[in-house]
Design a protein around this motif. Sequence first.
Motif, PDB file in Angstrom:
ATOM      1  N   MET A  86      24.512 -31.963  -7.674  1.00  0.00           N
ATOM      2  CA  MET A  86      25.923 -31.668  -7.903  1.00  0.00           C
ATOM      3  C   MET A  86      26.245 -30.219  -7.536  1.00  0.00           C
ATOM      4  SD  MET A  86      26.514 -33.756 -11.481  1.00  0.00           S
ATOM      5  CE  MET A  86      28.297 -33.503 -11.481  1.00  0.00           C
ATOM      6  N   ILE A  87      25.231 -29.355  -7.597  1.00  0.00           N
ATOM      7  CA  ILE A  87      25.297 -27.990  -7.071  1.00  0.00           C
ATOM      8  C   ILE A  87      24.222 -27.907  -5.992  1.00  0.00           C
ATOM      9  CG2 ILE A  87      25.027 -25.528  -7.593  1.00  0.00           C
ATOM     10  CD1 ILE A  87      25.758 -26.215 -10.509  1.00  0.00           C
ATOM     11  N   ASP A  88      24.544 -27.302  -4.857  1.00  0.00           N
ATOM     12  CA  ASP A  88      23.594 -27.295  -3.748  1.00  0.00           C
ATOM     13  C   ASP A  88      22.400 -26.381  -3.996  1.00  0.00           C
ATOM     14  OD1 ASP A  88      24.851 -28.973  -1.485  1.00  0.00           O
ATOM     15  OD2 ASP A  88      26.503 -27.745  -2.193  1.00  0.00           O
ATOM     16  N   GLU A  89      22.636 -25.257  -4.676  1.00  0.00           N
ATOM     17  CA  GLU A  89      21.548 -24.307  -4.903  1.00  0.00           C
ATOM     18  C   GLU A  89      21.919 -23.396  -6.066  1.00  0.00           C
ATOM     19  OE1 GLU A  89      19.203 -20.634  -2.588  1.00  0.00           O
ATOM     20  OE2 GLU A  89      20.841 -21.714  -1.601  1.00  0.00           O
TER      21      GLU A  89
ATOM     22  N   SER B 134      14.179 -28.548  -2.983  1.00  0.00           N
ATOM     23  CA  SER B 134      13.918 -27.142  -3.315  1.00  0.00           C
ATOM     24  C   SER B 134      15.227 -26.382  -3.456  1.00  0.00           C
ATOM     25  CB  SER B 134      13.035 -26.507  -2.237  1.00  0.00           C
ATOM     26  OG  SER B 134      11.810 -27.188  -2.126  1.00  0.00           O
ATOM     27  N   ARG B 135      15.875 -26.566  -4.595  1.00  0.00           N
ATOM     28  CA  ARG B 135      17.225 -26.047  -4.801  1.00  0.00           C
ATOM     29  C   ARG B 135      17.279 -24.873  -5.789  1.00  0.00           C
ATOM     30  NH1 ARG B 135      21.354 -29.834  -3.478  1.00  0.00           N
ATOM     31  NH2 ARG B 135      20.559 -31.815  -2.682  1.00  0.00           N
ATOM     32  N   ILE B 136      16.194 -24.624  -6.512  1.00  0.00           N
ATOM     33  CA  ILE B 136      16.142 -23.524  -7.479  1.00  0.00           C
ATOM     34  C   ILE B 136      15.404 -22.363  -6.830  1.00  0.00           C
ATOM     35  CG2 ILE B 136      15.317 -22.809  -9.762  1.00  0.00           C
ATOM     36  CD1 ILE B 136      15.543 -25.760 -10.604  1.00  0.00           C
ATOM     37  N   THR B 137      16.058 -21.215  -6.726  1.00  0.00           N
ATOM     38  CA  THR B 137      15.517 -20.127  -5.912  1.00  0.00           C
ATOM     39  C   THR B 137      15.688 -18.774  -6.595  1.00  0.00           C
ATOM     40  OG1 THR B 137      17.583 -19.619  -4.728  1.00  0.00           O
ATOM     41  CG2 THR B 137      16.246 -21.419  -3.859  1.00  0.00           C
ATOM     42  N   THR B 138      15.028 -17.778  -6.027  1.00  0.00           N
ATOM     43  CA  THR B 138      15.316 -16.390  -6.353  1.00  0.00           C
ATOM     44  C   THR B 138      15.063 -15.549  -5.112  1.00  0.00           C
ATOM     45  OG1 THR B 138      15.044 -14.622  -7.997  1.00  0.00           O
ATOM     46  CG2 THR B 138      13.032 -15.619  -7.146  1.00  0.00           C
TER      47      THR B 138
ATOM     48  N   LYS C  26       9.192  -7.048  -5.034  1.00  0.00           N
ATOM     49  CA  LYS C  26       9.951  -6.785  -6.248  1.00  0.00           C
ATOM     50  C   LYS C  26      10.994  -7.881  -6.382  1.00  0.00           C
ATOM     51  CE  LYS C  26       9.276  -1.770  -6.292  1.00  0.00           C
ATOM     52  NZ  LYS C  26       9.940  -0.440  -6.369  1.00  0.00           N
ATOM     53  N   LEU C  27      10.730  -8.815  -7.286  1.00  0.00           N
ATOM     54  CA  LEU C  27      11.584  -9.988  -7.421  1.00  0.00           C
ATOM     55  C   LEU C  27      12.713  -9.730  -8.405  1.00  0.00           C
ATOM     56  CD1 LEU C  27       8.967 -12.888  -7.527  1.00  0.00           C
ATOM     57  CD2 LEU C  27      10.257 -12.033  -5.566  1.00  0.00           C
ATOM     58  N   PHE C  28      13.773 -10.537  -8.281  1.00  0.00           N
ATOM     59  CA  PHE C  28      14.906 -10.454  -9.182  1.00  0.00           C
ATOM     60  C   PHE C  28      14.816 -11.464 -10.325  1.00  0.00           C
ATOM     61  CE2 PHE C  28      16.961  -9.076  -5.061  1.00  0.00           C
ATOM     62  CZ  PHE C  28      16.918  -7.723  -5.378  1.00  0.00           C
ATOM     63  N   PHE C  29      13.830 -12.352 -10.251  1.00  0.00           N
ATOM     64  CA  PHE C  29      13.604 -13.319 -11.324  1.00  0.00           C
ATOM     65  C   PHE C  29      12.152 -13.780 -11.230  1.00  0.00           C
ATOM     66  CE2 PHE C  29      13.403 -17.435 -13.349  1.00  0.00           C
ATOM     67  CZ  PHE C  29      14.215 -17.281 -14.474  1.00  0.00           C
ATOM     68  N   PRO C  30      11.455 -13.930 -12.361  1.00  0.00           N
ATOM     69  CA  PRO C  30      10.041 -14.349 -12.328  1.00  0.00           C
ATOM     70  C   PRO C  30       9.913 -15.851 -12.132  1.00  0.00           C
ATOM     71  CG  PRO C  30      10.732 -13.988 -14.601  1.00  0.00           C
ATOM     72  CD  PRO C  30      11.906 -13.597 -13.728  1.00  0.00           C
ATOM     73  N   LEU C  31      10.180 -16.324 -10.937  1.00  0.00           N
ATOM     74  CA  LEU C  31      10.204 -17.760 -10.652  1.00  0.00           C
ATOM     75  C   LEU C  31       8.811 -18.360 -10.806  1.00  0.00           C
ATOM     76  CD1 LEU C  31      12.589 -19.623  -9.624  1.00  0.00           C
ATOM     77  CD2 LEU C  31      11.438 -19.564  -7.406  1.00  0.00           C
ATOM     78  N   ASP C  32       8.718 -19.450 -11.564  1.00  0.00           N
ATOM     79  CA  ASP C  32       7.460 -20.165 -11.762  1.00  0.00           C
ATOM     80  C   ASP C  32       7.343 -21.329 -10.783  1.00  0.00           C
ATOM     81  OD1 ASP C  32       6.494 -18.617 -13.897  1.00  0.00           O
ATOM     82  OD2 ASP C  32       7.675 -19.762 -15.348  1.00  0.00           O
ATOM     83  N   ASN C  33       6.116 -21.719 -10.492  1.00  0.00           N
ATOM     84  CA  ASN C  33       5.828 -22.896  -9.664  1.00  0.00           C
ATOM     85  C   ASN C  33       6.538 -22.833  -8.312  1.00  0.00           C
ATOM     86  OD1 ASN C  33       4.201 -24.341 -11.662  1.00  0.00           O
ATOM     87  ND2 ASN C  33       6.115 -24.563 -12.801  1.00  0.00           N
TER      88      ASN C  33
ATOM     89  N   PHE D 183      11.396 -20.597  -3.361  1.00  0.00           N
ATOM     90  CA  PHE D 183      12.025 -21.869  -3.697  1.00  0.00           C
ATOM     91  C   PHE D 183      11.127 -22.677  -4.626  1.00  0.00           C
ATOM     92  CE2 PHE D 183      13.223 -20.570   0.532  1.00  0.00           C
ATOM     93  CZ  PHE D 183      14.547 -20.947   0.722  1.00  0.00           C
ATOM     94  N   THR D 184      11.752 -23.505  -5.444  1.00  0.00           N
ATOM     95  CA  THR D 184      11.018 -24.477  -6.238  1.00  0.00           C
ATOM     96  C   THR D 184      11.948 -25.633  -6.613  1.00  0.00           C
ATOM     97  OG1 THR D 184       9.560 -24.800  -8.161  1.00  0.00           O
ATOM     98  CG2 THR D 184      11.530 -23.461  -8.500  1.00  0.00           C
ATOM     99  N   HIS D 185      11.364 -26.719  -7.079  1.00  0.00           N
ATOM    100  CA  HIS D 185      12.165 -27.810  -7.641  1.00  0.00           C
ATOM    101  C   HIS D 185      11.888 -27.965  -9.130  1.00  0.00           C
ATOM    102  CE1 HIS D 185       8.341 -29.639  -6.321  1.00  0.00           C
ATOM    103  NE2 HIS D 185       8.473 -30.409  -7.397  1.00  0.00           N
ATOM    104  N   PHE D 186      11.076 -27.060  -9.678  1.00  0.00           N
ATOM    105  CA  PHE D 186      10.728 -27.115 -11.097  1.00  0.00           C
ATOM    106  C   PHE D 186      11.758 -26.324 -11.917  1.00  0.00           C
ATOM    107  CE2 PHE D 186       6.660 -27.802  -8.987  1.00  0.00           C
ATOM    108  CZ  PHE D 186       6.155 -28.886  -9.712  1.00  0.00           C
TER     109      PHE D 186
END
Length: 268
Positions: free
Chosen positions: A122-125, A181-185, A197-204, A261-264
């Motif tokens: 429903m949201i692309d990313e 793979s729609r969840i990103t940072t 230097k990341l803006f969010f500690p993305l897991d998986n 990117f992740t889908h988790f």
Amino acid sequence: MVIIGLGKAGCAVAKLFKQHKTYQVVLLDEGKGIKKCNTVEEYDQVEYNPPKTWLKKHSEALVITCGSGKVSGAILRVLEPLKDLRTTVCYITPELDYLSSDAKKRNRVHFNVLQEFTRSGMIDEVILFDNELTLENFGHGSIKDYYDKANHYYYSAIHMNNFCKNVEPIFGEHHTPREVSRITTLGMGFLGENKEKLFFPLDNITETCYIMNVSNDDLETNDDLIPAIKEMAYVNKELERETSFAVYETPHDTHFYVKHFTHFLQEK
């Protein structure tokens, strides 16, 4: 592209895009562009009707918000009329230690709901940002301008990501993520430092794309550039992440942006 800032933090980042004619910037805050309400539940019921002219003019929309404020309760109402556009939400997680219990609850609900909406398509990313990590990585301003530096880095990374999607690289290729793979940072760094230097500690993390901005001098004389870039990509491949890179010329010092990117679903 339409850039919509929702709430104080979202508007602070969105207004930085006004310097570019390619963006149509809309600022929505309590009583400004959107009806002022007393509760988050009331904001969830507001009607938002953007001009049909720019809905027809643009094919993409990007909504920037921080979910701890009451006005963020209007996020789904703001997204609803954008359903025919390719829509990305940039979600800023606040510094949780300094929030009231109600603000923490609002952040948790919005953080989880937006990820679920993204996973469902429903949201692309959704691009996740974390103020605490960003301030730790890049520092902050004075009390008066505490978040200005973080906001500038968010804007720069988003703008560069948008720009490079529409410009052919001089080396490498655009990254096309898998549909799920729609969840990103995003993040940034400098070649030679070997540190993102990341803006969010993305897991998986499952996929990674490097956007390399290389000075003209390095493009012409630096024979170690491509091996260094390939080494960065190799490290991610060893972590079983599908990895690509694209090289662009810049008038500034050589640096890079990274997109993971992740889908988790993420927790915060």
